[in-house]
Design a protein around this motif. Structure first.
Motif, short mmCIF file in Angstrom:
data_model
loop_
_atom_site.label_atom_id
_atom_site.label_comp_id
_atom_site.label_asym_id
_atom_site.label_seq_id
_atom_site.Cartn_x
_atom_site.Cartn_y
_atom_site.Cartn_z
N ARG A 185 30.63 35.26 46.33
CA ARG A 185 31.66 35.42 45.30
C ARG A 185 31.98 34.08 44.63
O ARG A 185 32.18 34.01 43.42
CB ARG A 185 32.92 36.01 45.91
CG ARG A 185 32.82 37.49 46.28
CD ARG A 185 34.19 38.05 46.60
NE ARG A 185 35.07 38.01 45.43
CZ ARG A 185 36.38 38.25 45.47
NH1 ARG A 185 36.96 38.53 46.64
NH2 ARG A 185 37.10 38.21 44.37
N THR A 232 31.38 33.44 40.70
CA THR A 232 32.51 33.07 39.86
C THR A 232 32.26 31.73 39.16
O THR A 232 32.67 31.54 38.01
CB THR A 232 33.80 32.99 40.70
OG1 THR A 232 33.98 34.23 41.41
CG2 THR A 232 35.01 32.76 39.82
N ASN A 271 41.23 31.29 34.69
CA ASN A 271 41.34 32.30 35.75
C ASN A 271 40.21 32.17 36.77
O ASN A 271 40.43 32.32 37.98
CB ASN A 271 41.34 33.70 35.16
CG ASN A 271 42.62 34.01 34.40
OD1 ASN A 271 43.66 33.40 34.64
ND2 ASN A 271 42.55 34.95 33.48
N ASP A 288 40.98 29.25 39.02
CA ASP A 288 41.99 29.61 40.02
C ASP A 288 41.38 30.48 41.12
O ASP A 288 41.69 30.30 42.31
CB ASP A 288 43.16 30.34 39.36
CG ASP A 288 43.97 29.44 38.44
OD1 ASP A 288 43.86 28.21 38.58
OD2 ASP A 288 44.69 29.98 37.57
N LEU A 289 40.52 31.43 40.72
CA LEU A 289 39.90 32.33 41.70
C LEU A 289 38.98 31.55 42.64
O LEU A 289 38.96 31.80 43.85
CB LEU A 289 39.11 33.42 40.97
CG LEU A 289 38.37 34.43 41.86
CD1 LEU A 289 39.35 35.14 42.80
CD2 LEU A 289 37.62 35.46 41.01
N ARG A 335 41.08 29.86 45.24
CA ARG A 335 41.55 30.78 46.28
C ARG A 335 40.42 31.18 47.22
O ARG A 335 40.61 31.29 48.44
CB ARG A 335 42.17 32.02 45.63
CG ARG A 335 43.49 31.75 44.89
CD ARG A 335 44.24 33.03 44.61
NE ARG A 335 43.49 33.93 43.77
CZ ARG A 335 43.55 33.94 42.44
NH1 ARG A 335 44.32 33.05 41.80
NH2 ARG A 335 42.84 34.80 41.73
N LEU A 336 39.23 31.41 46.66
CA LEU A 336 38.08 31.80 47.49
C LEU A 336 37.65 30.66 48.41
O LEU A 336 37.28 30.90 49.57
CB LEU A 336 36.91 32.22 46.59
CG LEU A 336 37.06 33.56 45.87
CD1 LEU A 336 35.92 33.76 44.88
CD2 LEU A 336 37.09 34.72 46.87
#
Length: 302
Positions: free
Chosen positions: A10, A14, A267, A270-271, A274-275
């Protein structure tokens, strides 16, 4: 709980998406700068043309003309209304298309327009497809507008629009589009373009400062006659307003695309953060579990 490999996949996916949206943002920003430079020159021309028409109005040429023989200013009973909808061909432009379509539907509701008394002229695929699916008659459809459209590219559209009005295919024409305000903001515009009125002059065209640069006298000697002159000037003016709307809308489209891609890039960033935090926690938990198992195994051997 997702495995470490799933989280890594992921993160990698991303990051690739972020690279794409970041590149698209840079491209849209470059296109916006290019069309702004081009528009600046055309807006100066449009302001001067509008100033000339306003001087003709102030000189009472419209009053002296025979409106019956000047189709673009002749007032007639409105049995069918044409709406020129300017949208984009593609997505990835945030709420750009949705705003135009939503506000246009509100305009139709306000004017009591439906499929029986409305005809659609569409510049851009989103507007054409939307109204086709809802049973509206789309009599003009122009797709594939270039990033910086020239007048020659849009010439067939603007001439067709005025020709359809003159031949009474519709009795009034509204042009609806997003007006470029700045890189972050655009606003919906609805202008009744035809028949030409004083409101049309106030709704579109250059600023008062630009028009004040022209020092045109309000007294004219007309050859061969007023009607002949206005039948040459007014179609050019109406066509320039249509082209100006398309150019303005395209500028707002590039700005919307740049803003949307910046939002997508932020975005994605940011993702990824978090990942990566989730991955580190999962890896720490896995290491802790392994240490616990090793310690437990050593204790059992003792």
């Amino acid at each position: 709980m997702a495995s470490l490999q799933d989280i890594q996949r992921r993160i990698s996916s991303t990051k690739k998406t972020r690279q794409i949206t970041s590149a698209m943002q840079m491209v849209s920003t470059a296109k916006l700068s290019q069309i702004q430079r081009y528009s600046k020159g055309y807006q100066a021309y449009a302001a001067r043309l509008e100033a000339i028409v306003e001087h003709l109005v102030s000189a009472h040429l419209f009053d002296n003309a025979d409106a019956k023989h000047i189709p673009l200013i002749a007032q007639r009973t409105i049995e069918k209304t044409g709406i020129l909808v300017v949208t984009s061909d593609r997505g990835l432009v945030g709420s750009y298309n949705a705003n135009v379509i939503k506000q246009t539907n509100a305009l139709m509701a306000r004017l009591n327009l439906d499929t029986t008394n409305t005809t659609i002229l569409a510049v851009g695929g989103n507007g054409a497809d939307f109204y086709k699916k809802r049973g509206f008659e789309v009599i003009l459809e122009h797709r594939g507008v270039s990033d910086v459209p020239s007048f020659n590219e849009i010439r067939s559209v603007v001439k067709t629009v005025t020709s359809l009005y003159e031949t009474e295919v519709f009795d009034a024409l509204h042009v609806v589009y997003n007006h470029f305000v700045n890189r972050l903001t655009s606003e919906y515009r609805d202008v009744q373009l035809l028949p030409l009125t004083g409101d049309t002059l106030n709704a579109m065209g250059g600023t008062e400062a630009e028009k004040a640069e022209l020092n045109i006298q309000s007294a004219y000697e007309i050859e061969p006659d007023t009607t002949a002159v206005l039948n040459v000037v007014l179609p050019q003016f109406a066509q320039s307003l249509v082209y100006e709307a398309v150019l303005d809308a395209k500028t707002a489209e590039h700005a919307a695309s740049s803003t949307a891609m910046k939002g997508a890039t932020d975005n994605a960033k940011d993702l990824i953060g978090r990942l990566e935090l989730q991955f580190n926690r999962a890896r720490q938990a896995a290491i802790t579990t392994e240490i616990t198992e090793i310690t437990g195994g050593m204790a059992a051997l003792e």
